[in-house]
Design a protein around this motif. Sequence first.
Motif, short mmCIF file in Angstrom:
data_model
loop_
_atom_site.label_atom_id
_atom_site.label_comp_id
_atom_site.label_asym_id
_atom_site.label_seq_id
_atom_site.Cartn_x
_atom_site.Cartn_y
_atom_site.Cartn_z
N THR A 2 -2.19 12.24 6.38
CA THR A 2 -1.43 13.56 6.01
C THR A 2 -0.46 13.12 4.95
O THR A 2 -0.32 13.37 3.98
CB THR A 2 -0.98 14.04 7.16
N LEU A 3 0.31 11.75 5.52
CA LEU A 3 1.30 11.39 4.55
C LEU A 3 0.86 11.04 3.16
O LEU A 3 1.23 11.22 2.24
CB LEU A 3 1.89 9.88 5.31
N ALA A 4 -0.34 10.02 3.16
CA ALA A 4 -0.90 9.58 1.89
C ALA A 4 -1.43 10.64 1.21
O ALA A 4 -1.07 10.76 -0.12
CB ALA A 4 -2.16 8.75 2.44
N ASP A 5 -2.11 11.91 1.55
CA ASP A 5 -2.22 13.05 0.89
C ASP A 5 -1.00 13.53 0.24
O ASP A 5 -1.00 14.01 -1.04
CB ASP A 5 -2.91 14.07 1.86
N ALA A 6 -0.14 13.60 0.91
CA ALA A 6 1.13 14.31 0.48
C ALA A 6 1.97 13.38 -0.83
O ALA A 6 2.38 13.69 -1.68
CB ALA A 6 2.18 14.47 1.53
N LEU A 7 1.54 12.03 -0.53
CA LEU A 7 2.01 11.03 -1.75
C LEU A 7 1.10 10.71 -2.74
O LEU A 7 1.04 9.94 -3.65
CB LEU A 7 2.46 9.83 -0.93
N GLY A 8 0.03 11.46 -2.56
CA GLY A 8 -1.02 11.34 -3.54
C GLY A 8 -1.80 10.07 -3.65
O GLY A 8 -2.14 9.45 -4.71
N MET A 9 -1.93 9.42 -2.54
CA MET A 9 -2.58 8.06 -2.38
C MET A 9 -3.89 8.36 -1.35
O MET A 9 -4.01 9.22 -0.50
CB MET A 9 -1.38 7.16 -1.49
N GLU A 10 -4.85 7.28 -1.68
CA GLU A 10 -6.09 7.39 -1.04
C GLU A 10 -6.01 6.56 0.20
O GLU A 10 -4.89 5.83 0.35
CB GLU A 10 -7.05 6.74 -1.90
N THR A 11 -6.83 6.90 1.12
CA THR A 11 -6.79 5.96 2.33
C THR A 11 -7.89 5.44 2.58
O THR A 11 -9.00 6.03 2.31
CB THR A 11 -6.40 7.01 3.83
N LEU A 12 -7.83 4.29 3.04
CA LEU A 12 -9.18 3.68 3.82
C LEU A 12 -8.85 2.81 4.85
O LEU A 12 -7.73 2.31 5.09
CB LEU A 12 -9.42 2.46 2.55
N ALA A 13 -9.88 2.89 5.89
CA ALA A 13 -9.66 2.22 7.17
C ALA A 13 -10.46 0.85 7.18
O ALA A 13 -11.67 1.06 7.00
CB ALA A 13 -10.19 3.34 8.16
N GLU A 14 -9.92 0.01 7.56
CA GLU A 14 -10.57 -1.60 7.55
C GLU A 14 -10.92 -1.63 9.22
O GLU A 14 -10.59 -1.15 10.18
CB GLU A 14 -9.47 -2.30 7.30
N GLY A 15 -12.08 -2.71 9.21
CA GLY A 15 -12.52 -3.03 10.54
C GLY A 15 -13.08 -1.87 11.22
O GLY A 15 -13.30 -1.91 12.27
N VAL A 16 -13.93 -1.06 10.58
CA VAL A 16 -14.78 -0.18 11.00
C VAL A 16 -16.07 -0.69 11.45
O VAL A 16 -16.92 -1.18 10.98
CB VAL A 16 -15.19 1.10 10.26
N GLU A 17 -16.17 -0.78 12.73
CA GLU A 17 -17.32 -1.64 13.47
C GLU A 17 -18.58 -0.64 13.97
O GLU A 17 -19.49 -1.29 14.32
CB GLU A 17 -16.70 -2.76 14.52
N ASP A 18 -18.25 0.37 14.31
CA ASP A 18 -19.38 1.41 14.54
C ASP A 18 -19.23 2.84 14.36
O ASP A 18 -18.38 3.18 13.55
CB ASP A 18 -19.32 1.22 16.37
N GLU A 19 -20.30 3.61 14.61
CA GLU A 19 -20.37 4.77 14.02
C GLU A 19 -19.36 5.65 14.67
O GLU A 19 -18.90 6.64 13.97
CB GLU A 19 -21.86 5.39 14.15
N ALA A 20 -19.13 5.44 15.85
CA ALA A 20 -18.19 6.39 16.42
C ALA A 20 -16.95 6.27 15.90
O ALA A 20 -16.20 7.34 15.78
CB ALA A 20 -18.03 5.99 17.96
N GLN A 21 -16.47 5.10 15.29
CA GLN A 21 -14.97 4.85 14.82
C GLN A 21 -15.20 5.87 13.47
O GLN A 21 -14.39 6.40 13.15
CB GLN A 21 -14.67 3.42 14.54
N ALA A 22 -16.31 5.61 12.65
CA ALA A 22 -16.51 6.24 11.39
C ALA A 22 -16.19 7.67 11.59
O ALA A 22 -15.72 8.39 10.63
CB ALA A 22 -17.77 5.68 10.66
N GLU A 23 -16.81 8.43 12.58
CA GLU A 23 -17.05 9.66 12.66
C GLU A 23 -15.55 10.22 12.99
O GLU A 23 -15.07 11.24 12.40
CB GLU A 23 -17.98 10.00 13.93
N ILE A 24 -14.90 9.71 13.83
CA ILE A 24 -13.54 9.70 14.22
C ILE A 24 -12.61 9.75 12.94
O ILE A 24 -11.75 10.79 12.45
CB ILE A 24 -12.69 9.04 15.45
N LEU A 25 -12.60 8.79 11.94
CA LEU A 25 -11.89 8.56 10.67
C LEU A 25 -12.42 9.76 9.93
O LEU A 25 -11.43 10.37 9.21
CB LEU A 25 -12.23 7.41 10.12
N ARG A 26 -13.56 10.02 9.86
CA ARG A 26 -13.87 11.22 8.93
C ARG A 26 -13.25 12.57 9.23
O ARG A 26 -12.80 13.33 8.36
CB ARG A 26 -15.75 11.34 9.08
#
Length: 275
Positions: free
Chosen positions: A220-244
Amino acid sequence: AKHDGKGMFHFFEPSLDVQARQRREMELDLRTAIREGGFELYFQPLYSLKEDRLKAFEALIRWPHPEKGMISPADFIPLAEDTGLIVQIGEWVIREACHQAASWPGDLSVAVNVSPKQFLSPNIAGVVMSALASSGLPATRLELEITESIFISNVEKTLGALHSLRALGVRIALDDFGTGYSSLSYLRSFPFDKLKIDQSFVRDLTQDASAHAVIRAITTLADALGMETLAEGVEDEAQAEILRKEGCRQIQGYWLSRPIDARATQQYIERMRGE
Ligand code: C2E
Ligand code: CA
Ligand code: CA
Ligand code: CA
């Protein structure tokens, strides 16, 4: 380690003398590797959840040591920083990363780690400009990653370097976000294009609901500041789904691929395009 027969191991700390000698040896070996082209770049994919496609690769240095085998960057980058050798090593990394990325199809970008000493070296913009020119890689396909530790050094110099690099069209990402020194005021005054959320926040996602809230707050903060976000160290699909679900734009991690060498990177790109 030495076994004392009672189920205990004793570890002997090398003496300061030994440590100093090991550091000197490693410094000499680093100098040789710089001179003789002894480093290699591996690449790890950065994937957009939002666009559902491969966006970039992060370049990660590897040091295949003639006697000691593969040495991890965590084990030699700190010494390279201390000795100032990081400036030369980092220059090679930028050149090689641009050279490799120029051979990739489409608009795939390359992300390059730049350590504080290198980022604040007087000629950083010149080095980047010349690497772009000789490789033919458009500036928009190069992203530089710096860590929050940059904030403890010279703020004015950091801002100056950020502005001159962005003026070239290069993007800047803040690496390991959330682990270091950054405060909200820094985020407002430094023009970052992307926040890379440290893997420690991703690790807890499947057990801990408060970890979701942290990810949501950062996106939310990044969106407000016009920045992209990337999550590092994603090791499984469950994490990817939550991040999405929590609005994170991009992911990186073993779930997609471990870092791979240049040739395997070409094959990875081919495979993704074939799908
Ligand atoms: P970093 O920039 O945070 O890079 C991400 C590290 O996390 C990489 O370790 C990568 O292999 C690892 N990683 C990626 N996905 C996963 C995952 O799903 N799970 C886990 N547990 N780990 C994952 P690596 O390649 O050993 O690099 C370590 C650090 O060394 C980097 O951390 C970066 O700070 C530094 N480094 C690497 N290459 C360079 C370079 O060319 N220049 C500079 N200055 N630093 C570099
Ligand atoms: Ca990085
Ligand atoms: Ca990182
Ligand atoms: Ca890290």
